[in-house]
Design an enzyme around this catalytic site. Structure first.
Site, short mmCIF file in Angstrom:
data_model
loop_
_atom_site.label_atom_id
_atom_site.label_comp_id
_atom_site.label_asym_id
_atom_site.label_seq_id
_atom_site.Cartn_x
_atom_site.Cartn_y
_atom_site.Cartn_z
N CYS A 102 -120.09 -16.30 -109.90
CA CYS A 102 -120.84 -17.23 -108.84
C CYS A 102 -120.57 -16.53 -107.52
O CYS A 102 -119.75 -15.93 -107.35
CB CYS A 102 -120.27 -18.37 -108.78
SG CYS A 102 -120.60 -19.30 -110.37
N ARG A 142 -115.48 -12.15 -102.99
CA ARG A 142 -114.36 -12.26 -103.87
C ARG A 142 -113.53 -10.70 -104.20
O ARG A 142 -113.61 -10.31 -105.32
CB ARG A 142 -114.98 -12.77 -105.21
CG ARG A 142 -115.74 -13.92 -104.99
CD ARG A 142 -116.43 -14.71 -106.25
NE ARG A 142 -115.22 -15.24 -107.12
CZ ARG A 142 -115.70 -16.13 -108.29
NH1 ARG A 142 -117.02 -16.31 -108.42
NH2 ARG A 142 -114.75 -16.68 -108.93
N ASP A 155 -113.51 -26.15 -107.86
CA ASP A 155 -114.99 -26.16 -108.75
C ASP A 155 -115.14 -27.71 -108.80
O ASP A 155 -116.18 -27.99 -109.64
CB ASP A 155 -114.25 -25.68 -109.92
CG ASP A 155 -114.12 -24.24 -109.99
OD1 ASP A 155 -114.58 -23.70 -108.83
OD2 ASP A 155 -113.64 -23.39 -111.00
N ARG A 176 -123.68 -21.02 -118.17
CA ARG A 176 -122.42 -20.28 -118.07
C ARG A 176 -121.35 -21.10 -118.31
O ARG A 176 -120.33 -20.57 -118.98
CB ARG A 176 -122.30 -19.44 -116.65
CG ARG A 176 -123.23 -18.27 -116.48
CD ARG A 176 -122.69 -17.28 -115.38
NE ARG A 176 -121.30 -17.50 -115.46
CZ ARG A 176 -120.62 -17.61 -114.21
NH1 ARG A 176 -121.04 -17.88 -113.23
NH2 ARG A 176 -119.46 -17.58 -114.37
N LYS A 197 -113.51 -23.62 -120.21
CA LYS A 197 -114.19 -22.42 -119.83
C LYS A 197 -113.17 -21.40 -119.20
O LYS A 197 -112.99 -20.09 -119.81
CB LYS A 197 -115.21 -22.53 -118.95
CG LYS A 197 -115.74 -21.22 -118.32
CD LYS A 197 -116.80 -21.42 -117.18
CE LYS A 197 -116.91 -20.18 -116.27
NZ LYS A 197 -116.06 -19.99 -115.35
N ASN A 198 -112.55 -21.78 -118.01
CA ASN A 198 -111.57 -20.82 -117.46
C ASN A 198 -110.34 -20.36 -118.28
O ASN A 198 -109.70 -19.25 -118.07
CB ASN A 198 -111.42 -21.09 -116.18
CG ASN A 198 -112.58 -21.30 -115.15
OD1 ASN A 198 -113.60 -20.55 -115.39
ND2 ASN A 198 -112.23 -21.81 -113.94
C1 UD1 Z 1 -110.87 -18.65 -110.60
C2 UD1 Z 1 -111.87 -19.43 -111.12
C3 UD1 Z 1 -112.92 -20.04 -110.33
C4 UD1 Z 1 -112.19 -20.96 -109.20
C5 UD1 Z 1 -111.11 -20.31 -108.52
C6 UD1 Z 1 -110.16 -20.97 -107.66
C7 UD1 Z 1 -112.03 -18.39 -113.24
C8 UD1 Z 1 -112.93 -17.36 -114.07
N1 UD1 Z 1 -112.56 -18.49 -112.20
O1 UD1 Z 1 -111.65 -17.46 -109.86
O2 UD1 Z 1 -113.83 -20.77 -110.99
O3 UD1 Z 1 -113.18 -21.35 -108.21
O4 UD1 Z 1 -110.26 -19.68 -109.68
O5 UD1 Z 1 -109.72 -22.13 -108.38
O6 UD1 Z 1 -111.04 -18.80 -113.50
N2 UD1 Z 1 -108.57 -13.64 -103.70
C9 UD1 Z 1 -108.23 -12.38 -102.48
N3 UD1 Z 1 -107.59 -11.52 -103.39
C10 UD1 Z 1 -107.54 -11.38 -104.84
C11 UD1 Z 1 -108.04 -12.42 -105.52
C12 UD1 Z 1 -108.58 -13.60 -104.91
O7 UD1 Z 1 -108.21 -12.35 -101.56
O8 UD1 Z 1 -107.21 -10.25 -105.53
C13 UD1 Z 1 -108.91 -14.77 -102.72
C14 UD1 Z 1 -110.29 -15.19 -103.14
O9 UD1 Z 1 -111.28 -14.56 -102.26
C15 UD1 Z 1 -110.46 -16.70 -102.75
C16 UD1 Z 1 -108.82 -17.24 -103.54
O10 UD1 Z 1 -108.10 -15.88 -103.32
O11 UD1 Z 1 -110.36 -17.11 -101.56
C17 UD1 Z 1 -108.67 -17.83 -104.78
O12 UD1 Z 1 -109.30 -17.03 -105.62
P1 UD1 Z 1 -108.79 -16.89 -107.30
O13 UD1 Z 1 -107.80 -18.00 -107.70
O14 UD1 Z 1 -108.39 -15.60 -107.59
O15 UD1 Z 1 -110.35 -17.12 -108.03
P2 UD1 Z 1 -110.70 -16.64 -109.18
O16 UD1 Z 1 -109.59 -16.31 -110.27
O17 UD1 Z 1 -111.74 -15.26 -109.09
#
Ligand code: UD1
Length: 419
Positions: free
Chosen positions: A117, A122, A306, A398, A22-23
């Site tokens: 989610c 986020r 996850d 989803r 999915k991701n």
């Molecule tokens: C992706 C995955 C999600 C998974 C996560 C961590 C997808 C669509 N989703 O989410 O299923 O749980 O990786 O493996 O691929 N953060 C910031 N600033 C930013 C971006 C992130 O502070 O600009 C923080 C977030 O709050 C979190 C951490 O960084 O604490 C990791 O987030 P991130 O790896 O970006 O997760 P997603 O890409 O949203």
């Protein structure tokens, strides 16, 4: 309202075919916007996040032809608007990939603030920082994001935190930029490598994906005219591995990359489960009650957040008291309240939860708070004695293709019922 009704306990036995990730897929679909041509994507999971992604791409002007339920051909030669449908983009997280892709392709995009989610705050500050370093102007107003750039120019981008989404998004924005972008402190998840492989197949020049330094040399055009198959889903495979342990079953998971599953394999062996690794398939079985363990979720190659709720079900049933420290998301223990309704003894506070193992769980009505929590409840319902009713299926749909059919094929008594 739909619900899943699971009657347990069942020891899961048999074979499962793992779907495409999915991701990876939710990033590859918007990445097609970088191509001034046609391409075919195979091994797409048949899930609602993909259907919404396709609707958004069509609204932007792309033409999509489905070859079968897991393969499509997409023609992105004629992109007609830079305003993505706000209601659809707010429905899931990965809509943020439209920003990197459309900035690169069209120099402009308006999208709704991404949904997904509810796992705590986020933020997308690292995405925005990357776009700005490449020369874009980004404003966030009234729940929408507006980004614009005359001509993106390659730049060094140091990520303050390791972020999957920001790494992929900056990579997307850099593919057609002038010059070289170097992303430092990049995330290393398998789907990052998959998106880079897809873009390179279409003509991009990306090196180092899978390490913490990714170098992108901007190219003038992506040619397309190629077929790409999405990598197998690490998280779906891990979900079934943990289902085998929780139900003291025996499963062979086909079409997976076992290298991506090493952190899960290591924990399963530690708690007394068995794993046989065949490279592109993996057998997991467990003949006795698992032992306690301590876990900390981490970016890849650490234990994935996850799979934390699914592991929580296993530890609820383990001998002794286990601890999970969730280091990525601040609100990822909502599922523990539902497991406690089923007889688990979990105390969660902040980013830490203690699991005092119980010998059995008992069926109860439960609510899935997010995608992976939903999968954890399906595992719990299969392991538990009696009837478990699982509500809020839109989360599960989803991200899991045919979850009830896949569980039924390995012996679970599970039905989708429309109330
Ligand atoms: C992706 C995955 C999600 C998974 C996560 C961590 C997808 C669509 N989703 O989410 O299923 O749980 O990786 O493996 O691929 N953060 C910031 N600033 C930013 C971006 C992130 O502070 O600009 C923080 C977030 O709050 C979190 C951490 O960084 O604490 C990791 O987030 P991130 O790896 O970006 O997760 P997603 O890409 O949203």
């Amino acid at each position: 309202m739909e619900k899943l009704v699971v009657t347990g306990p069942t020891r899961l036995k048999g074979e499962v075919n793992i779907s495409g990730a999915k991701n990876a897929a939710v990033a590859i679909l918007p990445a097609t916007l970088l191509i001034d041509g046609i391409c075919t994507i195979e091994n797409l999971p048949n899930i609602s996040d993909i259907q919404i992604s396709c609707k958004i791409l069509e609204a932007l002007g792309a033409k999509i032809t489905w070859n079968n339920k897991n393969s499509l051909t997409i023609d992105t030669r004629n992109i007609t608007t830079t305003k993505a449908p706000l209601d659809l983009t707010r429905k899931f997280r990965a809509s943020y990939y439209l920003i990197g892709s459309m900035l690169s392709r069209m120099g402009e995009i308006e999208v709704g603030m991404p949904g997904g989610c509810k796992l705590g705050a986020r933020p997308i500050d690292q995405h925005i920082k990357g776009f700005e370093l490449l020369g874009a102007n980004v404003t966030v107003e009234k729940g929408s994001i507006y980004a614009k750039a005359e001509k993106l120019k390659g730049s060094p981008v140091y990520m303050d935190i390791v972020s999957v989404g920001a790494t992929i998004n900056v990579m997307l924005s850099a593919v057609l930029a002038e010059g070289t972008t170097i992303i430092d402190n990049a995330a290393k998840e398998p789907h990052i490598v998959d998106v880079a492989n897809f873009l390179n197949t279409m003509g991009a020049d990306i090196r180092g994906a899978g390490t913490d330094v990714i170098k992108i040399n901007g190219v003038e055009k992506l040619k397309g005219n190629a077929t790409y198959s999405v990598v197998p889903d690490q998280i779906e495979a891990g979900t079934f591995m943990l289902a085998a342990v929780a139900t003291q079953g025996d499963l062979l998971l086909k079409n997976c990359i076992t290298k991506h599953l090493e952190s899960i394999t290591a924990k399963i062996l530690e708690i007394g489960g068995n794993v046989e690794d065949f490279g592109d398939s993996i057998r997991v079985w467990c003949n006795k009650r698992p032992k306690k363990a301590n876990i900390k979720t981490l970016p890849y190659p650490g234990f994935p957040t996850d799979l934390q709720p699914q592991m929580g079900v296993v530890l609820s049933l383990a001998e002794g008291t286990s601890m999970i420290n969730e280091s990525i998301w601040e609100s990822r223990f909502q599922y523990t309240e539902e497991l406690n309704k089923m007889g688990a003894k979990i105390t969660a506070q902040g980013k830490t939860a203690f699991f005092e193992g119980v010998e059995k769980l008992s069926g109860a009505p439960v609510y899935s708070s997010d995608l992976r929590a939903g999968a954890a409840l399906v595992i719990a319902g299969t392991a538990a004695e009696g009837i478990t009713e699982i509500y809020n299926l839109e989360h599960i749909d989803r991200g899991y293709e045919n979850i009830e059919e896949k569980f039924r094929n390995i012996g679970a008594k599970i039905e989708r019922v429309n109330e």
